[in-house]
Design a protein around this motif. Structure first.
Motif, PDB file in Angstrom:
ATOM      1  N   ASP A 137       0.800  -1.208   0.000  1.00  0.00           N
ATOM      2  CA  ASP A 137       0.000   0.000   0.000  1.00  0.00           C
ATOM      3  C   ASP A 137       0.845   1.275   0.000  1.00  0.00           C
ATOM      4  N   TYR A 138       2.114   1.155  -0.290  1.00  0.00           N
ATOM      5  CA  TYR A 138       2.967   2.328  -0.460  1.00  0.00           C
ATOM      6  C   TYR A 138       4.144   1.950  -1.352  1.00  0.00           C
ATOM      7  N   LYS A 139       4.832   2.947  -1.864  1.00  0.00           N
ATOM      8  CA  LYS A 139       5.863   2.715  -2.872  1.00  0.00           C
ATOM      9  C   LYS A 139       7.145   2.154  -2.265  1.00  0.00           C
ATOM     10  N   THR A 195       4.753  11.430   4.673  1.00  0.00           N
ATOM     11  CA  THR A 195       3.471  11.089   4.035  1.00  0.00           C
ATOM     12  C   THR A 195       3.320  11.659   2.635  1.00  0.00           C
ATOM     13  N   GLY A 241       5.826   8.973   1.208  1.00  0.00           N
ATOM     14  CA  GLY A 241       4.469   8.559   0.869  1.00  0.00           C
ATOM     15  C   GLY A 241       3.945   7.411   1.710  1.00  0.00           C
ATOM     16  N   LEU A 242       4.344   7.347   2.992  1.00  0.00           N
ATOM     17  CA  LEU A 242       3.841   6.272   3.854  1.00  0.00           C
ATOM     18  C   LEU A 242       2.364   6.503   4.186  1.00  0.00           C
ATOM     19  N   PRO A 243       1.590   5.423   4.310  1.00  0.00           N
ATOM     20  CA  PRO A 243       0.160   5.565   4.603  1.00  0.00           C
ATOM     21  C   PRO A 243      -0.053   6.173   5.995  1.00  0.00           C
TER      22      PRO A 243
END
Length: 887
Positions: free
Chosen positions: A5-7, A116, A122-124
């Motif tokens: 759910d993240y890159k 985030t 870009g962490l959830p």
């Protein structure tokens, strides 16, 4: 919870993104400082804030709102835990800092934006949790303003979320950021959450410290003049998160090094827990060792050198556990340079030196393992039947000799012995507690002393000694017995800070200047040394006449004759360094020096003794430069320009943006060109003559040359010629004939010794033959028990060889004793393999009878020897041997 759910980002991408992000916010990017900190109260650089300590203290200011860095760090307080999922010795710390610049609100907002933001990590957000100090309502609201739900923010106590420089001084609350790895990592406990000690579900990866208070002795917490921000995010940990892994060792950098271990050992990572741990330990330690040597740390028995040696040996031992044969760490060094050389070019520049030291230490540790096995065998021999090896003995082997406890247990198990591991663990716990007590968990070290206070208040001393031997100055401070004083009377010993000085302070190996200080009112002070404290030059002096007070005007004058001799020897060290590199190789690097008026000492990295021929070539090169009468040229330039010009930077030394470059001659490619702040001769011809006095080892991988120049060289040559004349007089020959006369005497001595040995051996041979005639047949072998006087310990072995030869291959043993030519006692017991198989035990017999001749000894079942002082006990000892054998 999905791991997709993240890159995904590589370590290099994270490092670059972090630094560019905070640069864009107005923070100045600082390169990583050395693992050798400027702060003498710290052993190793262990946090990103180390290089910014003086900014926190207010000694320095920066025009930018803050700073950011990726700092290489090293911590070994929990060395025995390294190799688990989280602990590392070497790691990279991402950090952003403020010294009264941006605010606490900015720090929290930027941290959240970075972790985030879709253009960054870009962490959830739903997988992020924050902890704050239990009383820090401000931080809770600041996080909530960023969109963090209250149920994702928790309060922790002072132990977890409050930082302090010590019992008093700067301190403040912390806020830690955690990543939820998922329920499968949890303990399932009712109160499981960030900070849980029972599981790894919530992984802390960034700590924001808000240093805003100044704790007083009464416990009160007034605000500091300005608030500071100190953050730290472990690069390896965030890399594991961004690569959807669960441990520090699963990130791309360390996996690259673990891959080296897989190739060398043939083991596949993830198939065996014990071997996995060894693969992790070698990967971590190899990286630490490479960077430590690259920053100028050399193996030794104390301080940083001891830490380096211990890490290196631990890596070698775990390589052996995996079955890797021979030297292997060079393969790791190569991979580290490949993976990290772009960001840390010093490891590439020092590659040949790192390879040489690593290879030499691997060979040295192999010998240590062998000697450790001998020591352990001796300790086991001392034990009663069935006794356990004491834990303190196992710890001494581990701590003093570097002998691994796992190997101790393995050897003891083979000998049917146990190791008292409870006592060993107690020793280890005590050692760890000592280490933690002496290390500052906060990385600040000590800083509150008189010199810190003076450095805060006074401007830097102006040094005029490059061009002047004497100058006027004003007394800015007087220190006696560690405290400031306003006045010092006749007879007082005092340390003096002046606003300007011609006195060179001890640094870079050059000793401090001596001389005098005098006032117009008649005061006179003898300066016996000059030292440096930060930016202050400190004159160590005795008041010989009158009195001196703060504010007095003085005339400061150095001992110019002494300084001139120091100048010459300092220039000689530069010429020597250049000659060593030309003769021995580019791996040579200065490892220490002493530049005094009467001599010079130069320590350098090299892996074997320098031969007489090499020394002659080195000395000849230096003297050729002296006789060429090259001018010494000094220029001030930027550090990058200096390095581009080919100037040699001292290994492990730190330099500012502007440096002094000292060259021999005006050419574009001089014999020597170095970065140096010391004082030098005006021309190489001033040195007169250069003579090497000695060359020797000062530890593994380091050599030392002592030399003299100028008047010292003339005195040295005169002393040697006088000694030669005295020897010639004793030998009754001309000085030119001394060598041939000594050679003739040595040949005569050798012939005399041979004749003596032949006579002794001849007599002994007949006695051995007679002794064998009295051999007694036991169950499975013959044994000779005899007294053969006149043999030395060495000749006793020859006697045993004679008995064995006389047996013609049949099982045989002996117990023989001798009254030696020097009035001592020699005992020997020996047995062939057949005799040992039939029950003969040489070591036990010698151990039992040695006391009867006033000695002690022992050995293996097939060979044992002992010495003694009581000749009268020989017959009783042999009778005891006969009784033990049942004769």
């Amino acid at each position: 919870m999905s791991t997709a759910d993240y890159k995904t980002m590589t370590t290099a991408e994270i490092r670059e993104d972090f630094l560019r992000f905070f640069e864009a916010k107005g923070c100045k990017l600082y390169p990583s400082s050395s693992l050798v900190p400027d702060d003498p109260s710290l052993l190793l650089t262990n946090a990103g804030m180390n290089q910014f300590k003086e900014y926190y203290q207010g000694k320095k200011t920066m025009p930018e709102i803050g700073a950011c860095s990726c700092q290489k760090c090293l911590r070994t307080n929990d060395i025995d835990n390294i190799g688990d999922a989280t602990h590392l010795s070497f790691f990279e710390m991402l950090g952003n800092f403020s010294f009264g610049g941006y605010s606490k609100a900015d720090a929290i907002a930027w941290a959240y934006e970075f972790i985030t933001g879709p253009d960054h990590l870009g962490l959830p957000p739903e997988r992020l949790y924050m902890t704050v100090f239990e009383d820090d309502d401000e931080a809770i609201e600041l996080w909530h303003e960023q969109g963090v739900p209250y149920d994702h923010i928790s309060r922790l106590g002072e132990k977890d979320n409050f930082w302090a420089a010590g019992p008093t001084g700067p301190c403040g609350p912390c806020s830690e950021i955690y990543f939820d790895q998922g329920e499968e990592f949890g303990c399932g406990g009712e109160h499981c959450g960030p900070g849980c000690d029972d599981c790894d579900r919530y992984l802390e990866f960034w700590n924001l410290v808000f240093t805003q208070y100044d704790r007083q002795e009464d416990g009160s917490l007034p605000e500091l003049p300005h608030r500071n921000i100190d953050t730290g995010m472990g690069l390896e940990r965030i890399a594991a998160i961004m690569q959807h892994k669960s441990t520090n060792y699963d990130g791309d950098l360390l996996q690259g090094l673990i891959g080296v271990g897989e190739r060398l050992s043939g083991h596949t990572y993830g198939t065996d827990a014990a071997r996995d741990r060894s693969l992790r330990i070698v990967a971590d330690h190899a990286r630490a060792v490479t960077f430590m040597i690259g920053d100028g740390i050399l193996p030794g028995n104390e301080g940083r050198g001891y830490v380096l040696r211990r890490l290196l040996r631990r890596a070698v031992y775990h390589g052996r556990l995996m079955g890797i044969e021979g030297a292997f760490l060079g393969a790791y060094v190569e991979k580290i340079c490949e993976l990290m050389g772009d960001n840390y070019p010093a490891v590439v520049e020092s590659r040949s030196l790192i390879d040489g030291i690593v290879a030499a230490e691997e060979e040295r540790f192999g010998a240590t393992l062998d000697s450790g096995e001998e020591l352990l065998a001796a300790e086991l021999d001392k034990l009663d039947e069935g006794a356990t090896l004491p834990g303190d003995v196992a710890f001494k082997l581990h701590d003093t000799y570097g002998f691994p406890i796992d190997l101790t247990r393995e050897i003891c198990e083979a000998a049917g012995r146990d190791v008292d591991m409870d006592a060993f663990d107690a020793c280890m716990t005590e050692q760890r507690e000592r280490a933690r007590a002496s290390a500052n968990r906060d990385a600040w070290g000590t800083f509150n002393d008189v010199w810190t206070a003076l450095s805060d208040r006074l401007a830097a001393t102006e040094f005029r000694g490059y061009d002047e031997d004497e100058c006027p100055a004003r007394v800015l401070a007087l220190v006696a017995d560690g405290a400031e004083v306003e006045r010092a009377e006749k007879g007082a010993e005092v340390e003096i800070v002046l606003d300007a000085t011609p006195f060179y302070a001890e640094m870079g190996g050059q000793v401090g200047d001596t001389g005098t200080l005098a006032t117009a009112a008649g005061a006179r002070l003898r300066v016996t040394d000059t030292k440096v404290k930060g930016a202050l030059y400190v004159h160590v002096a005795t008041v010989e006449e009158g009195a001196v007070a703060v504010g007095d005007e003085v005339s400061a004058q150095i001992d110019a004759g002494r300084r001139e001799l120091i100048r010459r020897n300092h220039t000689a060290t530069h010429l020597l360094d250049a000659a060593l590199k030309r003769v021995l190789g580019d791996h040579v690097s200065q490892a220490g020096s002493l530049v005094a008026p009467d001599r010079l000492r130069f320590d350098f990295t090299h892996f074997e003794a320098v031969t007489a021929d090499e020394l002659a070539r080195i000395e000849g090169m230096v003297n050729a430069e002296i006789f060429a009468a090259e001018p010494i040229v000094t220029r001030v330039m930027g550090i990058d320009e200096a390095k581009a010009s080919g100037a040699v930077a001292l290994f492990g030394e730190k330099y500012g943006d502007v440096v002094r470059v000292v060259s021999t001659g005006e050419s574009d490619a001089p014999f020597s060109r170095e970065l140096c702040g010391g004082t030098h001769a005006k021309n190489t011809a001033d040195l007169g003559l250069f003579k090497i006095v000695s060359e020797g080892s000062v530890g593994s991988n380091a050599r030392r040359i002592e030399a003299v120049t100028s008047m010292g060289a003339i005195e040295y040559v005169d002393e040697r010629l006088l000694a030669l004349d005295e020897v010639a007089h004793e030998l009754k020959c001309r000085p030119d004939d001394v060598a041939s006369r000594v050679a003739a005497l040595q040949a005569e001595l050798r012939e005399t010794k041979k004749a003596l040995e032949a006579a002794t051996t001849g007599a002994g041979a007949g006695k051995v033959a007679d002794a064998y005639k009295g051999a007694v047949q036991l169950d499975g072998y013959k044994v000779v028990v005899a007294r053969i006087d006149g043999l030395s310990g060495k000749e006793m072995r020859s006697a045993w060889d004679g008995i064995r030869d006389a047996a013609g291959g049949e099982p045989v043993a002996c117990v023989i004793a001798s009254a030696t030519p020097d009035g001592k006692v020699a005992l020997l017991a020996g047995g062939t393999d057949g005799a040992v198989s039939a029950g003969f035990a040489a070591g036990s017999i010698v151990k039992d009878i040695a006391g009867l001749v006033g000695g002690r000894g022992g050995g293996r079942p097939n060979m044992a020897q002992a010495g003694g002082s009581d000749v009268s006990g020989i017959d009783a000892a042999l009778d005891a041997a006969r009784a033990a054998l049942g004769i």
